[in-house]
Design an enzyme around this catalytic site. Structure first.
Site, PDB file in Angstrom:
ATOM      1  CD  GLN A 166      87.402  52.693  74.097  1.00 25.71           C
ATOM      2  OE1 GLN A 166      87.357  53.485  73.159  1.00 25.71           O
ATOM      3  NE2 GLN A 166      86.629  52.841  75.163  1.00 25.71           N
TER       4      GLN A 166
ATOM      5  CB  ALA B  88      76.475  49.509  68.751  1.00 26.36           C
ATOM      6  CG  HIS B  89      77.854  52.586  73.844  1.00 29.05           C
ATOM      7  ND1 HIS B  89      78.547  53.458  74.644  1.00 29.05           N
ATOM      8  CD2 HIS B  89      78.037  51.359  74.379  1.00 29.05           C
ATOM      9  CE1 HIS B  89      79.111  52.785  75.644  1.00 29.05           C
ATOM     10  NE2 HIS B  89      78.819  51.508  75.504  1.00 29.05           N
TER      11      HIS B  89
ATOM     12  CB  THR C 140      63.297  38.759  71.910  1.00 24.07           C
ATOM     13  OG1 THR C 140      62.441  37.685  72.317  1.00 24.07           O
ATOM     14  CG2 THR C 140      62.840  39.314  70.572  1.00 24.07           C
TER      15      THR C 140
ATOM     16  CB  CYS D 126      82.756  53.968  80.449  1.00 21.94           C
ATOM     17  SG  CYS D 126      84.108  52.856  80.567  1.00 21.94           S
TER      18      CYS D 126
HETATM   19  N1  PLP Z   1      85.937  47.172  77.148  1.00 26.18           N
HETATM   20  C1  PLP Z   1      86.476  48.382  76.969  1.00 26.18           C
HETATM   21  C2  PLP Z   1      87.897  48.487  76.558  1.00 26.18           C
HETATM   22  C3  PLP Z   1      85.705  49.533  77.155  1.00 26.18           C
HETATM   23  O1  PLP Z   1      86.247  50.729  76.974  1.00 26.18           O
HETATM   24  C4  PLP Z   1      84.354  49.387  77.564  1.00 26.18           C
HETATM   25  C5  PLP Z   1      83.521  50.571  77.842  1.00 26.18           C
HETATM   26  O2  PLP Z   1      83.991  51.641  78.087  1.00 26.18           O
HETATM   27  C6  PLP Z   1      83.835  48.097  77.723  1.00 26.18           C
HETATM   28  C7  PLP Z   1      84.657  47.011  77.506  1.00 26.18           C
HETATM   29  C8  PLP Z   1      82.416  47.879  78.114  1.00 26.18           C
HETATM   30  O3  PLP Z   1      81.568  48.150  77.045  1.00 26.18           O
HETATM   31  P1  PLP Z   1      79.995  48.432  77.271  1.00 26.18           P
HETATM   32  O4  PLP Z   1      79.885  49.827  77.773  1.00 26.18           O
HETATM   33  O5  PLP Z   1      79.392  48.254  75.931  1.00 26.18           O
HETATM   34  O6  PLP Z   1      79.533  47.427  78.239  1.00 26.18           O
END
Ligand code: PLP
Length: 386
Positions: free
Chosen positions: A180, A201-202, A238, A328
């Site tokens: 973050q 990246a996202h 790859t 997420c």
């Molecule tokens: N670490 C933190 C603090 C996050 O906020 C997130 C996703 O929200 C992740 C790790 C995981 O990242 P990813 O969605 O690229 O797997």
């Protein structure tokens, strides 16, 4: 119907220049970077350029950057290798970490591979630094400290330099989940004194499916995924060339625009705090979310003074996308580990947490739409409770 996106800590829209750059690579550079012919060499050159640029931006060496698919993979690789290959037998962490850290640690713990100490969390969501200072002195076991740079749910920032000074003094390894913060703050791995970091990246207007991990050269971590030996043996498979080019471009733009974006987003966050405070009696903010020095400027964790299990639907009907936890992962609106850690069950049952997270693409009108919808929702509850 209006559509307001205020869930940028979950993911972000891809920057138009990133899309353009990725499309060019998709069209013109489809070789496999492991191939030795010209098509492969061209793809390899793009990869190495991306690695070099990213390394420069972090004040790291290119050999310390390994491309992965996401933040989850980066964190898993680091933590599991520290235990499985580097002789770590004790981890100091918390229940506030992202699930990919917590679950990796718990998995290793359940296999009796490692002792795990989870630090006490203070009422404001920060770690108990005094407890940490005491625990880190014990050098009887090789220790990994895994503490996130910024909490993805409430936004609290870690005092990274304070932790790294102690991990250095007492010979522990230090991993900080920077998913973050990379692209939102200048990150200098030397200045911060960290051994491992992660990026996705996202989260910074780049594509999904691309990330990297930083591992200090002296640490020698080993792969999670075996195969063709890509990424100097650390991450077989790859490489996602256009994703990596997109990641590099997204980071470049984020850092070039850092000052402008920070100012714009801080303004939105300040406005949201003022509006919510003025219009919803009893509203508060979780953790240090309304402290601009100690919390992510991109995240505002709102504590509504009533319990509403349907708020997600109500906001959805109004076209507003925020999150009820970190959200997420599965999108399920159950009480998060972070809220469970911060509040008693009784407190949780009297509130509704909402994570509002901003990007440079948001406007004041987005905040107005959010606030007016929350005012409507609140007025029902506050009348009932009056
Ligand atoms: N670490 C933190 C603090 C996050 O906020 C997130 C996703 O929200 C992740 C790790 C995981 O990242 P990813 O969605 O690229 O797997």
């Amino acid at each position: 119907m209006q559509k307001v996106y205020l869930d940028n800590a979950a993911t972000t829209a891809i920057h138009p220049q990133v899309i353009e750059e990725m499309v060019n690579v998709m069209k013109d550079c489809y070789g496999n970077p492991s191939s030795t012919h010209i098509f492969g060499r061209e793809a390899k050159a793009l990869l190495e350029l991306a690695r070099k640029k990213i390394a420069q931006q972090l004040n790291a060496a290119p050999a310390e950057i390994y491309f992965t698919s996401c933040g989850t993979e980066s964190n898993n690789t680091i933590i599991r290798s520290c235990v499985n290959d580097l002789g770590v037998t004790r981890i100091i962490t918390t229940y506030m970490e992202h699930k990919c850290v917590m679950e990796s640690v718990s998995d290793l713990e359940s296999r009796d591979k490692v002792e795990v100490i989870r630090l006490n969390i203070l009422k404001d969501g920060s770690i108990d630094y005094d407890q940490f200072e005491e625990l880190i002195k014990d050098q009887s076991k090789k220790t990994l400290v895994s503490l996130m740079h910024a909490n993805n749910e409430i936004g609290n920032l870690l005092d990274v330099k304070r932790i790294s000074a102690l991990t250095k003094e007492y010979n522990a390894l230090f991993h900080t989940d920077t998913v973050q913060t990379v692209g939102h703050y200048p990150i200098d791995v030397e200045d911060l004194g960290i051994d491992f970091a992660s990026c996705s990246a996202h989260k910074i207007h780049g594509p999904k499916g691309a990330g990297f991990l930083y591992a200090r050269k002296s640490t020698h971590i080993k792969p999670l995924i075996a195969g063709g030996g890509q990424e100097r043996g650390l991450r077989s498979g790859t490489e996602n060339v256009y994703g990596i080019v997109g990641l590099s471009k997204a980071l470049e733009i984020s850092l070039e625009e850092l000052e402008n974006h920070t100012k714009h987003i801080e303004g939105l966050k300040k406005y949201a705090i003022e509006e919510l405070t003025a219009k919803i009696p009893g509203v508060a903010f979780n953790g240090l979310s309304n402290d601009f020095e100690k919390s992510l400027y991109t995240v505002l964790s709102v504590k509504l003074p009533f319990h509403d299990t349907l708020i997600g639907f109500e906001l959805e009907l109004a076209g507003i996308a925020v999150s009820q936890g970190s959200a997420c992962s599965s999108g399920a609106a159950k009480v998060s580990k972070v809220m469970e850690t911060l509040y008693t069950e009784e407190e949780v049952n009297q509130m509704t947490p909402l994570r509002v997270s901003f990007s440079y693409m948001n406007t004041k009108e987005d905040i107005d739409a959010l606030v007016s919808t929350l005012v409507k929702i609140s007025s029902k509850h506050l009348v009932v409770n009056a």
